[in-house]
Design a protein around this motif. Structure first.
Motif, PDB file in Angstrom:
ATOM      1  N   GLY A 162       0.827  -1.206   0.000  1.00 32.63           N
ATOM      2  CA  GLY A 162       0.000   0.000   0.000  1.00 32.63           C
ATOM      3  C   GLY A 162       0.859   1.252   0.000  1.00 32.63           C
ATOM      4  O   GLY A 162       2.088   1.162   0.157  1.00 32.63           O
ATOM      5  N   PRO A 163       0.205   2.398  -0.149  1.00 32.45           N
ATOM      6  CA  PRO A 163       0.952   3.667  -0.158  1.00 32.45           C
ATOM      7  C   PRO A 163       1.823   3.834   1.091  1.00 32.45           C
ATOM      8  O   PRO A 163       2.910   4.413   1.018  1.00 32.45           O
ATOM      9  N   GLY A 164       1.358   3.297   2.220  1.00 36.54           N
ATOM     10  CA  GLY A 164       2.115   3.431   3.455  1.00 36.54           C
ATOM     11  C   GLY A 164       3.420   2.661   3.462  1.00 36.54           C
ATOM     12  O   GLY A 164       4.285   2.874   4.321  1.00 36.54           O
ATOM     13  N   ASP A 165       3.584   1.738   2.509  1.00 30.95           N
ATOM     14  CA  ASP A 165       4.816   0.947   2.426  1.00 30.95           C
ATOM     15  C   ASP A 165       5.890   1.625   1.583  1.00 30.95           C
ATOM     16  O   ASP A 165       7.018   1.131   1.493  1.00 30.95           O
ATOM     17  N   CYS A 215      -2.085  10.486   0.965  1.00 31.66           N
ATOM     18  CA  CYS A 215      -2.815  11.261   1.966  1.00 31.66           C
ATOM     19  C   CYS A 215      -4.261  11.318   1.492  1.00 31.66           C
ATOM     20  O   CYS A 215      -4.539  11.024   0.331  1.00 31.66           O
ATOM     21  N   PRO A 216      -5.195  11.672   2.367  1.00 32.06           N
ATOM     22  CA  PRO A 216      -6.595  11.767   1.936  1.00 32.06           C
ATOM     23  C   PRO A 216      -6.806  12.878   0.906  1.00 32.06           C
ATOM     24  O   PRO A 216      -6.015  13.820   0.820  1.00 32.06           O
ATOM     25  N   MET A 217      -7.898  12.772   0.144  1.00 29.14           N
ATOM     26  CA  MET A 217      -8.245  13.802  -0.835  1.00 29.14           C
ATOM     27  C   MET A 217      -8.294  15.160  -0.166  1.00 29.14           C
ATOM     28  O   MET A 217      -8.887  15.314   0.910  1.00 29.14           O
ATOM     29  N   GLY A 218      -7.680  16.122  -0.809  1.00 31.91           N
ATOM     30  CA  GLY A 218      -7.734  17.490  -0.311  1.00 31.91           C
ATOM     31  C   GLY A 218      -6.674  17.822   0.714  1.00 31.91           C
ATOM     32  O   GLY A 218      -6.546  18.973   1.116  1.00 31.91           O
ATOM     33  N   ARG A 239       8.562  11.899   6.120  1.00 29.31           N
ATOM     34  CA  ARG A 239       8.238  10.468   6.105  1.00 29.31           C
ATOM     35  C   ARG A 239       8.058   9.935   4.696  1.00 29.31           C
ATOM     36  O   ARG A 239       8.089   8.732   4.466  1.00 29.31           O
ATOM     37  N   LEU A 240       7.891  10.818   3.698  1.00 25.34           N
ATOM     38  CA  LEU A 240       7.845  10.391   2.303  1.00 25.34           C
ATOM     39  C   LEU A 240       8.602  11.424   1.455  1.00 25.34           C
ATOM     40  O   LEU A 240       7.994  12.257   0.788  1.00 25.34           O
ATOM     41  N   PRO A 241       9.940  11.356   1.475  1.00 29.25           N
ATOM     42  CA  PRO A 241      10.693  12.333   0.664  1.00 29.25           C
ATOM     43  C   PRO A 241      10.292  12.245  -0.807  1.00 29.25           C
ATOM     44  O   PRO A 241      10.184  11.155  -1.367  1.00 29.25           O
ATOM     45  N   VAL A 242      10.031  13.407  -1.389  1.00 31.38           N
ATOM     46  CA  VAL A 242       9.562  13.475  -2.782  1.00 31.38           C
ATOM     47  C   VAL A 242      10.592  14.205  -3.636  1.00 31.38           C
ATOM     48  O   VAL A 242      11.038  15.290  -3.285  1.00 31.38           O
ATOM     49  N   ASN A 243      10.952  13.580  -4.742  1.00 28.41           N
ATOM     50  CA  ASN A 243      11.889  14.168  -5.716  1.00 28.41           C
ATOM     51  C   ASN A 243      13.203  14.551  -5.039  1.00 28.41           C
ATOM     52  O   ASN A 243      13.611  15.717  -5.027  1.00 28.41           O
ATOM     53  N   THR A 244      13.869  13.515  -4.528  1.00 26.71           N
ATOM     54  CA  THR A 244      15.086  13.693  -3.739  1.00 26.71           C
ATOM     55  C   THR A 244      16.274  14.159  -4.570  1.00 26.71           C
ATOM     56  O   THR A 244      17.307  14.534  -4.018  1.00 26.71           O
ATOM     57  N   HIS A 245      16.171  14.121  -5.903  1.00 27.20           N
ATOM     58  CA  HIS A 245      17.237  14.644  -6.768  1.00 27.20           C
ATOM     59  C   HIS A 245      17.049  16.138  -7.023  1.00 27.20           C
ATOM     60  O   HIS A 245      17.914  16.787  -7.584  1.00 27.20           O
ATOM     61  N   GLY A 246      15.884  16.650  -6.640  1.00 25.33           N
ATOM     62  CA  GLY A 246      15.599  18.064  -6.876  1.00 25.33           C
ATOM     63  C   GLY A 246      14.474  18.270  -7.864  1.00 25.33           C
ATOM     64  O   GLY A 246      14.008  19.387  -8.068  1.00 25.33           O
ATOM     65  N   GLY A 247      14.054  17.185  -8.506  1.00 30.27           N
ATOM     66  CA  GLY A 247      12.881  17.259  -9.367  1.00 30.27           C
ATOM     67  C   GLY A 247      13.079  18.161 -10.578  1.00 30.27           C
ATOM     68  O   GLY A 247      14.198  18.525 -10.942  1.00 30.27           O
ATOM     69  N   SER A 248      11.963  18.530 -11.169  1.00 30.19           N
ATOM     70  CA  SER A 248      11.993  19.248 -12.450  1.00 30.19           C
ATOM     71  C   SER A 248      12.258  20.741 -12.290  1.00 30.19           C
ATOM     72  O   SER A 248      12.585  21.412 -13.267  1.00 30.19           O
ATOM     73  N   GLY A 263      17.202   3.168   4.685  1.00 32.86           N
ATOM     74  CA  GLY A 263      16.402   1.951   4.642  1.00 32.86           C
ATOM     75  C   GLY A 263      15.392   1.925   3.515  1.00 32.86           C
ATOM     76  O   GLY A 263      14.347   1.280   3.620  1.00 32.86           O
ATOM     77  N   CYS A 264      15.714   2.575   2.433  1.00 31.29           N
ATOM     78  CA  CYS A 264      14.755   2.693   1.327  1.00 31.29           C
ATOM     79  C   CYS A 264      14.595   1.354   0.606  1.00 31.29           C
ATOM     80  O   CYS A 264      15.568   0.788   0.110  1.00 31.29           O
ATOM     81  N   GLU A 265      13.381   0.867   0.539  1.00 34.62           N
ATOM     82  CA  GLU A 265      13.124  -0.420  -0.115  1.00 34.62           C
ATOM     83  C   GLU A 265      12.157  -0.302  -1.289  1.00 34.62           C
ATOM     84  O   GLU A 265      12.281  -1.029  -2.262  1.00 34.62           O
ATOM     85  N   ILE A 266      11.165   0.573  -1.166  1.00 35.45           N
ATOM     86  CA  ILE A 266      10.156   0.688  -2.224  1.00 35.45           C
ATOM     87  C   ILE A 266      10.022   2.157  -2.634  1.00 35.45           C
ATOM     88  O   ILE A 266       9.858   3.033  -1.783  1.00 35.45           O
ATOM     89  N   VAL A 267      10.115   2.388  -3.942  1.00 33.25           N
ATOM     90  CA  VAL A 267      10.018   3.760  -4.468  1.00 33.25           C
ATOM     91  C   VAL A 267       8.914   3.819  -5.519  1.00 33.25           C
ATOM     92  O   VAL A 267       8.766   2.928  -6.355  1.00 33.25           O
ATOM     93  N   PHE A 268       8.153   4.887  -5.468  1.00 29.79           N
ATOM     94  CA  PHE A 268       7.045   5.155  -6.396  1.00 29.79           C
ATOM     95  C   PHE A 268       7.497   6.170  -7.447  1.00 29.79           C
ATOM     96  O   PHE A 268       8.174   7.133  -7.119  1.00 29.79           O
TER      97      PHE A 268
END
Ligand SMILES: [Zn+2]
Lengths: 398, 143
Positions: free
Chosen positions: A292-295, A319-322, A339-348, A377-382
């Protein structure tokens, strides 16, 4: 749900060129460098490439790659809709190819040269700046945007973002906080174009482009190419790098931002039931993966504009809608503490804009444990494509 | 209401004769017409040859009341289309028509600071020249 493509394939090689403005090299030239780098990374001879997957709008033709790199063994070709929508979809298609035996070593790639010489041309998909193009004699659906002064993606995204603010109370500062987080990541990444950190005050005083979207919210305009090599799970075990296994892959139809009337009527980006786009893809993706998303430990979210990040977080159930904006405001998407780092390279808006394709090698580096901003401990990336288009998503695991 | 505006550069203009052209022809007559499926009654905009609800190819160009509410807006700064360069910053809106469909347009006679969600608006038509008329919206004064 069926395990489908789960664990049938892996990304075994990643390659990218330098990113920058006006590198002075053709898109073919850049694509070749990235592809050869991906093969070298995997320890696979370039001549073993037998499959190519790209966006429908990719300008580097398969036959030019074949004739330039001597790819006599090519036997699988495939494209996926739109531009930024297709980032993760390419990996899903490559996975199908290697799972069925249609090919063994499949390259997914994107190459862009945004200098004027390359991007201005008669081709419909030939880059160019839409706001500079002459727009008389509109035969397509641009005629329902351009006569009202809406011509650039940033203007379309602004209308989507403002609606999200109206429905859910999202604030422009939430987009700014994501811009700041990504620029923080970029400041630590030697490959990034934008190394100077950005503060929220900088963001607030920056140039407005299409209210509520400011300049630091926007993706960069630069040259560069990225390629990843996909092979079967069996073959992956023999190669040089730890495999980044494809835990799940899914695509889905969605309205496109260039047809805003339809987007407002049917997209589900603003709540309510939705059978298209991210929420439908998420169900297939996580169902296949059995998680799930939490993983998920880190997410590489398509970010043509930072407003796409909260919308993606919501659509995919992080996260929930909104609540995408408030989620960002807690610092959840910022490395290393979030808890969910996003675009750790710096993104677009920080590393580079390669139509989102640079998100794939970063996801692989996170799974391998070799990212500059490594999530512990990164195991699963979206990874996903543009939330505002027909798009796809993948989950990679170590 | 009829208003003429002067644009400094070639105005972005639909090509006559496509399947979208009846929309613009109706605007020329100061009518806002949207495709309605003759099988299931569903309204759809942008125009398309089949109903996404029931896949019927039979439709009419149904006359809308022109009443709508503002559901989104943006204020555009450079870079913009050349025809709009002398207007920056200018606003563009998305309205939800009383009958349901959404439309990208602009608001006439409204200060940028007065843009707001759910503003009640009414369609009006602006002649760009002798061939093209675009639908715009005006705020309906609250009673
Ligand atoms: Zn119908």
């Amino acid at each position: 749900m069926s395990a489908g493509l789960r664990d049938r394939a892996a990304i075994v090689g990643i390659g990218q060129t330098a990113f920058g403005r006006n590198l002075g090299r053709s898109e073919l030239d850049l694509a070749c460098e990235a592809i050869m780098a991906a093969c070298a990374d995997a320890g696979v001879p370039v001549g073993s490439i037998d499959g190519l997957v790209s966006y429908d709008i990719e300008q580097v033709a398969a036959w030019h790659l074949g004739s330039t790199l001597g790819l006599d063994g090519l036997r699988f070709f495939c494209g996926t809709p739109s531009g930024g929508g297709g980032v993760a979809s390419t990996v899903g298609l490559a996975t199908m190819a290697v799972a069925t035996g249609a090919a063994e070593h499949v390259i997914c790639f994107r190459s862009r040269n945004r200098s004027k010489a390359a991007s201005y041309g008669p081709g419909h998909n030939q880059g160019g700046r839409p706001w500079e193009k002459t727009t008389s004699g509109l035969a397509d659906l641009r005629q329902f945007h351009h006569p009202f002064g809406i011509a650039a993606p940033v203007q379309e995204m602004a209308l989507i973002a403002r609606r999200h603010m109206g429905v859910f109370g999202t604030r422009a500062e939430h987009f700014g906080m994501q811009a700041v987080a990504q620029r923080h990541h970029a400041s630590l990444n030697p490959a990034a174009i934008m190394r100077a950190p950005l503060t929220l005050d900088d963001w607030a005083s920056s140039r407005m482009i299409a209210d509520p979207i400011r300049l630091p919210d926007c993706s960069l305009e630069n040259d560069g190419a990225v390629a990843v090599l996909v092979t079967s799970a069996e073959r992956a075990r023999d190669l040089r790098q730890p495999p980044a296994y494809v835990l799940g892959a899914a695509q889905g139809y969605h309205t496109i931002h260039t047809e805003l009337a339809d987007t407002f009527a049917r997209s589900g980006l603003f709540g309510g039931p939705s059978t298209i786009g991210g929420r439908a893809i998420a169900e297939r993706l996580f169902g296949m993966a059995g998680v799930g998303p939490g993983d998920v430990d880190a997410a590489m979210i398509f970010d043509h504009f930072t407003m796409a990040v909260p919308l993606t977080l919501e659509q995919y159930g992080f996260c929930p809608m909104g609540e995408g904006g408030p989620f960002i405001a807690t610092g959840a998407t910022r490395w290393p503490e979030g808890r969910l780092p996003v675009n750790t390279h710096g993104g677009s808006n920080g590393e580079a804009f390669v139509h989102g394709f640079n998100h794939l090698p970063e996801a692989v580096r996170q799974v391998r444990g070799t990212a500059v901003n490594q999530v512990e401990g990164c195991e699963i990336v979206f990874v996903n494509g543009a939330i505002t288009d027909t798009h796809g998503a993948v989950l990679l695991r170590c | 209401m009829t208003t003429k505006r002067v644009f400094p550069s070639e105005f972005p203009r639909p090509l006559p004769g496509t399947e979208f052209w009846p929309f613009w022809e109706a605007c020329r007559r100061r009518e806002l017409r949207i495709q309605r499926c003759l099988e299931c009654g569903e309204l759809r905009h942008h125009p398309r040859p089949y109903c996404p609800g029931c896949r019927s190819r039979r439709f009419e160009w149904a006359l809308m009341s022109g009443r709508a509410r503002v559901v989104s807006w943006t204020i555009c700064h450079p870079p913009v289309l050349p025809a709009f360069a002398d207007r920056v910053p200018y606003q563009a809106i998305v309205v939800e028509l009383e009958e349901g469909p959404f439309l990208v347009s602009n608001l006439i006679g409204c200060e940028l600071d007065d843009l707001a969600f759910d503003l009640p608006v009414q369609v009006c038509f602006v002649d760009i020249d002798d061939e093209l008329t675009v639908p715009q919206f005006e705020v309906i004064p609250r009673p």
